[in-house]
Design an enzyme around this catalytic site. Structure first.
Site, PDB file in Angstrom:
ATOM      1  N   ARG A  46       0.875  -1.184   0.000  1.00  0.00           N
ATOM      2  CA  ARG A  46       0.000   0.000   0.000  1.00  0.00           C
ATOM      3  C   ARG A  46       0.895   1.211   0.000  1.00  0.00           C
ATOM      4  O   ARG A  46       1.803   1.323   0.838  1.00  0.00           O
ATOM      5  CB  ARG A  46      -0.880  -0.037   1.244  1.00  0.00           C
ATOM      6  CG  ARG A  46      -1.689   1.212   1.508  1.00  0.00           C
ATOM      7  CD  ARG A  46      -3.042   1.107   0.856  1.00  0.00           C
ATOM      8  NE  ARG A  46      -4.049   2.016   1.327  1.00  0.00           N
ATOM      9  CZ  ARG A  46      -3.985   3.322   1.363  1.00  0.00           C
ATOM     10  NH1 ARG A  46      -2.904   3.952   1.006  1.00  0.00           N
ATOM     11  NH2 ARG A  46      -5.015   4.040   1.766  1.00  0.00           N
ATOM     12  N   GLU A  54     -11.868   5.030  -4.068  1.00  0.00           N
ATOM     13  CA  GLU A  54     -12.375   3.690  -3.765  1.00  0.00           C
ATOM     14  C   GLU A  54     -13.146   3.122  -4.964  1.00  0.00           C
ATOM     15  O   GLU A  54     -13.578   3.878  -5.831  1.00  0.00           O
ATOM     16  CB  GLU A  54     -13.330   3.770  -2.561  1.00  0.00           C
ATOM     17  CG  GLU A  54     -12.687   4.232  -1.277  1.00  0.00           C
ATOM     18  CD  GLU A  54     -11.723   3.223  -0.707  1.00  0.00           C
ATOM     19  OE1 GLU A  54     -12.007   2.006  -0.802  1.00  0.00           O
ATOM     20  OE2 GLU A  54     -10.687   3.636  -0.179  1.00  0.00           O
ATOM     21  N   ARG A  88      -0.598  -5.707   4.679  1.00  0.00           N
ATOM     22  CA  ARG A  88       0.041  -5.095   3.518  1.00  0.00           C
ATOM     23  C   ARG A  88       1.237  -4.280   3.999  1.00  0.00           C
ATOM     24  O   ARG A  88       1.214  -3.690   5.074  1.00  0.00           O
ATOM     25  CB  ARG A  88      -0.926  -4.160   2.784  1.00  0.00           C
ATOM     26  CG  ARG A  88      -2.142  -4.835   2.227  1.00  0.00           C
ATOM     27  CD  ARG A  88      -3.087  -3.845   1.595  1.00  0.00           C
ATOM     28  NE  ARG A  88      -3.598  -2.900   2.595  1.00  0.00           N
ATOM     29  CZ  ARG A  88      -4.551  -2.012   2.362  1.00  0.00           C
ATOM     30  NH1 ARG A  88      -5.088  -1.911   1.160  1.00  0.00           N
ATOM     31  NH2 ARG A  88      -4.969  -1.203   3.315  1.00  0.00           N
TER      32      ARG A  88
END
Length: 153
Positions: A46, A54, A88
């Site tokens: 990320r 989104e 992540r």
């Protein structure tokens, strides 16, 4: 001016970071990608300090495509110092010599994340550059930040 920008970007990087290198094999969205290392292990990364639109939000696809054009199929270096709740890697990604985090902001494909970005970060200058020139998602008269879009659901 460029030196000042470069120095301020480097100054906002984590002091104790590890480096992950490999090839970008997938782009999930405008702020998340997958790096495969030399041992063929895949790592979801990320991009730190930015927040891209989104799914089902305006410019989601364009943001993902912009990151893919910058990184997909290229070698990448990820400076990271922590992992998020989804495991992540949170990091600063360089693809083919370009700072992907900064490029996404400069191209108007993401916001500087108010939760993760210091108020004095040079990343906000890149966001302001895109805003003033109405680049990318800033073409919209009233772009909705992803954290507000998610809160409305």
């Amino acid at each position: 001016m460029r030196w000042l920008l470069l120095l301020s970007l480097l100054a906002c990087r984590p002091a104790v970071a590890e480096t992950l290198t490999g090839k970008v094999v997938a782009v999930i969205d405008g702020d998340t990608l997958v790096v495969q290392d030399a041992a063929k292990k895949r790592h979801t990364v990320r991009l730190a300090e930015i927040d891209a639109p989104e799914p089902k939000q305006a410019f989601h696809v364009q943001s993902a495509r912009a990151l893919a054009a910058l990184c997909h199929g290229r070698s990448a270096s990820v400076e990271w110092s922590e992992r998020d709740q989804r495991k992540r890697y949170l990091g600063y990604v360089t693809c083919a010599g370009k700072d992907a985090n900064a490029e996404q902001l400069r191209r108007g494909m993401a916001w500087g994340s108010p939760r993760a970005t210091r108020p004095t970060s040079a990343l906000y200058e890149l966001e302001a550059y895109a805003r003033l020139r109405r680049i990318g998602l800033w073409k919209d008269d009233n772009p909705v930040p992803p954290w507000e879009f998610a809160a409305r659901k």
